[in-house]
Write a protein that holds these residues in place. Structure first.
Motif, PDB file in Angstrom:
ATOM      1  N   GLY A 245       0.813  -1.201   0.000  1.00  0.00           N
ATOM      2  CA  GLY A 245       0.000   0.000   0.000  1.00  0.00           C
ATOM      3  C   GLY A 245       0.854   1.261   0.000  1.00  0.00           C
ATOM      4  N   LEU A 246       0.272   2.354  -0.495  1.00  0.00           N
ATOM      5  CA  LEU A 246       1.041   3.580  -0.646  1.00  0.00           C
ATOM      6  C   LEU A 246       0.121   4.780  -0.446  1.00  0.00           C
ATOM      7  CD1 LEU A 246       4.040   4.173  -1.382  1.00  0.00           C
ATOM      8  CD2 LEU A 246       3.239   4.698  -3.676  1.00  0.00           C
ATOM      9  N   LEU A 247       0.699   5.866   0.057  1.00  0.00           N
ATOM     10  CA  LEU A 247      -0.029   7.114   0.245  1.00  0.00           C
ATOM     11  C   LEU A 247       0.236   8.009  -0.962  1.00  0.00           C
ATOM     12  CD1 LEU A 247      -1.783   8.798   2.231  1.00  0.00           C
ATOM     13  CD2 LEU A 247       0.359   9.826   3.032  1.00  0.00           C
ATOM     14  N   ALA A 248      -0.770   8.219  -1.777  1.00  0.00           N
ATOM     15  CA  ALA A 248      -0.650   9.071  -2.957  1.00  0.00           C
ATOM     16  C   ALA A 248      -0.960  10.513  -2.566  1.00  0.00           C
ATOM     17  CB  ALA A 248      -1.604   8.602  -4.051  1.00  0.00           C
ATOM     18  N   PRO A 275     -12.714   3.338  -7.709  1.00  0.00           N
ATOM     19  CA  PRO A 275     -12.355   1.940  -7.376  1.00  0.00           C
ATOM     20  C   PRO A 275     -10.922   1.763  -6.895  1.00  0.00           C
ATOM     21  CG  PRO A 275     -12.408   2.257  -9.766  1.00  0.00           C
ATOM     22  CD  PRO A 275     -12.936   3.516  -9.154  1.00  0.00           C
ATOM     23  N   LEU A 276     -10.040   2.723  -7.140  1.00  0.00           N
ATOM     24  CA  LEU A 276      -8.645   2.565  -6.757  1.00  0.00           C
ATOM     25  C   LEU A 276      -8.358   3.003  -5.323  1.00  0.00           C
ATOM     26  CD1 LEU A 276      -6.780   3.724 -10.007  1.00  0.00           C
ATOM     27  CD2 LEU A 276      -7.453   1.414  -9.304  1.00  0.00           C
ATOM     28  N   ALA A 309      -0.396   5.863  -8.670  1.00  0.00           N
ATOM     29  CA  ALA A 309      -0.104   6.746  -9.797  1.00  0.00           C
ATOM     30  C   ALA A 309      -1.378   7.114 -10.552  1.00  0.00           C
ATOM     31  CB  ALA A 309       0.901   6.072 -10.729  1.00  0.00           C
ATOM     32  N   GLN A 310      -2.227   6.128 -10.833  1.00  0.00           N
ATOM     33  CA  GLN A 310      -3.449   6.407 -11.585  1.00  0.00           C
ATOM     34  C   GLN A 310      -4.428   7.248 -10.775  1.00  0.00           C
ATOM     35  OE1 GLN A 310      -3.950   5.592 -14.871  1.00  0.00           O
ATOM     36  NE2 GLN A 310      -5.703   6.948 -14.601  1.00  0.00           N
ATOM     37  N   LEU A 311      -4.487   6.985  -9.453  1.00  0.00           N
ATOM     38  CA  LEU A 311      -5.395   7.766  -8.617  1.00  0.00           C
ATOM     39  C   LEU A 311      -4.946   9.223  -8.539  1.00  0.00           C
ATOM     40  CD1 LEU A 311      -7.893   7.740  -6.836  1.00  0.00           C
ATOM     41  CD2 LEU A 311      -6.444   7.110  -4.898  1.00  0.00           C
TER      42      LEU A 311
END
Length: 339
Positions: A245-248, A275-276, A309-311
């Motif tokens: 998991g990552l914090l965007a 959905p992301l 990245a997409q979010l």
């Protein structure tokens, strides 16, 4: 002559029959025990098994000597012995690979932690390469020992083993360093397959780990080949070592008149339907100010770096579009006068 030909045909028929029987037995076991993938994996060993059986039977019955009119039976037996040893080594490599792959498949089906699955996949892959290399070396050594010339010079080879070892150690220093670095990576859990890493400013996903190099797939599908010794001698970023998991985060430079509370609500509404977003955490805060703008940072958690990245792209577009449609004055402007 006829007897030798019949013996040869019987040997071939017995080999095909044994291969078919073993394959059918493994197929039944795989169908009866779907929770044990080892039986399906062992079906890949059919060809080396048949080669081992046929060479063993030919070595025991030796029908080729009369069919081919071989004058020296010893030479033919030696050739069959070498082929038998090679096929045994091949069969052993296939069996070990099948067992390890089955263990990995079984672990992936019951494990819930993606980080542990990645670690075990990396360790089993490295272990398979090491065991395969050891089996190949041992097989070649045993094949060489079947030659009488190799046995007679054994004493002299042992006498000069010290010098040869020193020379080989110096010549293969880099190779051995990469080899032990690969083992350290596999069992030290510093980097795993599918980890997102940053190497020399290049971000990518670890695609393959071998005993000598590591393959990183970059964002544009290029492959960065890095010696494994790099990951034990130089610092690098691993974004998914403990948790994929990552914090965007998204930074926006906006006008001082920006309605921050409304923008925060717009972000939350967008994340609720996206959905992301993994639903764990989100925030929108003013992190800095300048004489002409404020710096707004939106943060949201995702399951992996690709989703992050997409979010980021989607949230940035949505927030800018929301301000453009509802509060165009909140977008930064170039002031040319006092007003």
């Amino acid at each position: 002559m006829l007897r030798s030909l019949l013996t040869l045909l019987a040997t071939v028929a017995a080999t095909l029959a044994i291969g078919w029987i073993v394959d059918q037995a493994l197929q039944r076991l795989a169908a009866g025990h779907p929770e044990a993938p080892v039986w399906a994996q062992l079906r890949r060993c059919r060809i080396p098994l048949q080669l081992t059986v046929v060479t063993a039977l030919l070595l025991a019955t030796h029908p080729l000597r009369r069919i081919l009119h071989l004058a020296e039976e010893e030479g033919a037996r030696h050739l069959l012995l070498l082929l038998l040893l090679a096929s045994l080594g091949w069969l052993t490599v296939r069996v070990v690979a099948a067992v390890l792959e089955a263990l990995l498949s079984r672990y992936e089906s019951v494990a819930a932690d993606p980080a542990r699955v990645q670690r075990v996949r990396t360790q089993i892959g490295m272990l398979r390469r090491v065991v395969s290399a050891v089996i190949v070396v041992v097989t070649l050594a045993v094949m060489l020992l079947t030659f009488s010339a190799m046995r007679t010079v054994g004493a002299s080879l042992l006498a000069s083993a010290g010098i040869i070892g020193i020379v080989a150690g110096i010549a293969a220093q880099s190779t051995l360093g990469n080899f032990f670095a690969g083992l350290q990576i596999a069992f030290g859990d510093t980097v795993r397959i599918d980890d997102t890493v940053v190497v020399e400013g290049q971000q990518g996903t670890v695609e393959e780990i071998t005993l000598s190099y590591l393959v990183v797939r970059l964002w544009d599908s290029r492959r960065l080949i890095v010696p494994v010794s790099y990951f034990v001698s130089k610092p690098f970023e691993n974004w998914t070592r403990r948790d994929p998991g990552l914090l965007a985060s998204v930074l926006l430079h906006l006008d001082h008149t920006t309605p921050v509370d409304e923008l925060r609500a717009a972000l939350h509404a967008r994340l609720e339907e996206h959905p992301l977003w993994d639903g764990a955490d989100w925030a929108l805060n003013v992190t800095d100010t300048t004489p002409s703008t404020i710096v707004v940072r939106a943060t949201m958690t995702t399951r992996n770096p690709d989703d992050a990245a997409q979010l980021r792209f989607d949230v940035r577009e949505h927030l800018v579009a929301h301000l453009r449609d509802h509060h165009p004055g909140a977008l930064p402007r170039l002031r040319t006068g006092d007003g």
